[in-house]
Write an enzyme that holds these catalytic residues in place. Structure first.
Site, PDB file in Angstrom:
ATOM      1  CG  ASN A  73      69.031  28.483  51.612  1.00  0.00           C
ATOM      2  OD1 ASN A  73      69.983  27.717  51.520  1.00  0.00           O
ATOM      3  ND2 ASN A  73      69.178  29.801  51.693  1.00  0.00           N
ATOM      4  CD  GLU A 109      67.361  33.175  56.701  1.00  0.00           C
ATOM      5  OE1 GLU A 109      66.683  34.064  57.252  1.00  0.00           O
ATOM      6  OE2 GLU A 109      68.459  33.402  56.161  1.00  0.00           O
ATOM      7  CD  GLU A 120      72.211  32.407  51.730  1.00  0.00           C
ATOM      8  OE1 GLU A 120      72.514  33.229  52.619  1.00  0.00           O
ATOM      9  OE2 GLU A 120      71.028  32.105  51.464  1.00  0.00           O
ATOM     10  CG  ASP A 151      79.943  34.785  54.157  1.00  0.00           C
ATOM     11  OD1 ASP A 151      79.695  34.114  55.175  1.00  0.00           O
ATOM     12  OD2 ASP A 151      79.227  35.733  53.792  1.00  0.00           O
ATOM     13  CG  HIS A 157      76.229  33.166  56.032  1.00  0.00           C
ATOM     14  ND1 HIS A 157      76.774  33.923  55.021  1.00  0.00           N
ATOM     15  CD2 HIS A 157      74.950  32.910  55.662  1.00  0.00           C
ATOM     16  CE1 HIS A 157      75.864  34.132  54.090  1.00  0.00           C
ATOM     17  NE2 HIS A 157      74.758  33.517  54.450  1.00  0.00           N
TER      18      HIS A 157
END
Length: 490
Positions: A210, A169, A274, A276, A246
């Site tokens: 990432n 990030e 990651e 979802d 996400h």
């Protein structure tokens, strides 16, 4: 994960020993018949057949304390990401005092289940220890501290990590660099330096950057793209880009595949790291259908690009998800519901990976009981139960089949001693009666000669105390039938 994600730190737990995790895994699956066999073939095998991996983020406390969680983690995925255990604030909350317990536990679990590990994360603006964030260090001191941290962590797990999220990030939404303990104090030079230090410490691992909200083409992903291009031009060791993914229901970017492809065209690997997909709760059939379609879109976008190496979900089930605690009114973001039962999204992922389109297995659950005898869920012998047939001084072995698919199955053997009895070492044997062939084992050393299978304890679980138990698991191939054999304990 972004700054909001720091709430996951409250779920950190120090695990006592990895054997507790391994002992609970297969038993949990057997006692929760709907938990891990929504498809005929586990996701990990379907993914492997497509040349990719499928993973999930895990927490040590859940692996050791929730049998259904551990069963799913071990059976369905071939890659694990420590959710919090490798973050700086977890491993070095006090300067110079390093705590590797949970990280070691997760790595051991992965090794025992023939899984790779994505290391997460070495350099981040969040979840850093207070002594680092508020230490008032000079740029020279920060540079040394960062180098030492990367050397210590990446060095400890050298050769055991498939890929490191070295930097996490780095960018604001507009594509500018995020202000952190590292920037602007160290300029942008800390990025290439971190990659170089990680390469020195763990030469075999793939090194990733990432980030979130970089899944589609836009200002933030453009900034990441330009950074990777620059790093490649400098000769910095950048191997891959992680797209966190996400997503909100119905909002998977239309440019996802094109974005994956343009990073791949730079000569780096790409991974969904990651994933979802959250929805406003409560869920409905219509929302679950849309969620399944969204998961399908993500999987197909990855499969369409040869350098997209795999897909990792974030949290096993809705019961474990970070989403409700951060996004008020949202949840139900994962492949499994709060009872660890597969959702339509699970079936969608399995189908996108080439699995069958048959309906998921029953979703009823059984509450674990210390005295319960596990009934295997299998396609050939759905009601078969293995009972103790061999014993030594009040100790016995119980064989079960918690998970079976088209050409293979996972077996579990529990070695238990009644009150007043104990073992210092154990050996369990049986004969496969229908041509089954052992392919791998965990938590024990197993060999097969002809039909005879012999399994002896690992170095850490030979002692079974009074009233205690341990277990081991294995995978094997079958064809035609898969009868439960009689077992002997010697």
């Amino acid at each position: 994960m972004r700054q909001l994600f720091t709430r996951r730190a409250v779920r950190l737990r120090n695990a006592a020993v990895a054997v507790t995790v391994l002992a609970s895994t297969a038993l949990g699956a057997a006692l929760l018949p709907g938990a891990a066999q929504a498809a005929d073939t586990p996701l990990r095998d379907l993914a492997a057949a497509k040349g990719v991996y499928v993973g999930n983020a895990v927490a040590g406390g859940k692996l050791s304390g929730t049998p259904a969680y551990a069963a799913i983690a071990g059976a369905q995925f071939n890659s694990l990401t420590p959710e919090n255990a490798m973050k700086w604030g977890s491993v070095e909350s006090t300067r110079g005092s390093l705590n590797w317990a949970e990280a070691d536990q997760i790595v051991a679990f992965a090794q025992a289940h023939n899984q790779q590990v994505r290391g997460h994360t070495l350099v981040w603006h969040s979840q850093n220890p207070n002594w680092l964030t508020n230490g008032g260090f000079s740029a020279t001191e920060l540079n040394t501290i960062l180098q030492q941290h990367i050397a210590a962590e990446a060095g400890r797990y050298a050769g055991k990590i498939y890929a490191w999220d070295v930097l996490n990030e780095l960018f604001n939404e507009d594509g500018t660099y995020r202000t952190s303990v590292w920037y602007p104090a160290l300029g942008t030079g800390f990025i290439a330096n971190s990659l170089n230090w990680a390469r020195q410490a763990d030469p075999a691992a793939k090194l990733y950057i990432n980030d979130y909200n970089v899944e589609g083409i836009g200002a933030k992903s453009d900034a990441l793209y330009n950074l990777v291009k620059s790093l490649k031009a400098q000769g910095a060791p950048i191997d891959g880009v992680g797209l966190q993914a996400h997503f909100i229901l119905g909002q998977v970017p239309s440019t996802l595949q094109a974005n994956i492809q343009r990073f791949a065209d730079l000569g780096v690997d790409v991974a969904i790291t990651e994933l979802d997909i959250r929805m406003q709760t409560p869920s409905t059939d219509a929302k679950l259908t849309q969620q399944a379609a969204d998961y399908t879109t993500v999987v197909k976008a990855c499969l369409a690009v040869s350098r997209c190496k795999g897909i990792t979900g974030w949290d096993i089930s809705d019961a474990d998800s970070w989403v409700p605690s951060v996004f008020s009114g949202y949840g139900a973001a994962t492949l499994y519901d709060e009872g660890y039962q597969p959702k339509p999204a699970y079936r969608a992922v399995a189908t996108a990976l080439g699995g069958s389109t048959t309906s998921p297995s029953p979703t009823a659950t059984a509450s674990p009981s210390p005295t319960a005898t596990a009934t295997p869920t299998t396609t050939a012998t759905p009601t078969a139960t293995a009972t103790p047939t061999g014993g030594t001084g009040g100790c016995s072995a119980t064989y079960s089949v918690p998970n079976q698919w088209n050409t293979g199955f996972s077996g579990n053997v529990v070695v238990a001693c009644a009150a007043g009895s104990s073992l210092s070492n154990w050996k369990v044997s049986w004969d496969f009666g229908a041509g089954q062939q052992l392919t791998q084992a965990w938590n024990a050393t197993c060999t097969q000669t002809g039909t005879r299978v012999t399994c002896t304890n690992a170095a850490w679980n030979g002692t079974v105390g009074s009233g205690g138990s341990t277990s081991f698991g294995f995978n094997a191939n079958w064809s035609g039938s898969n009868p439960v054999p009689a077992v002997t304990l010697g």
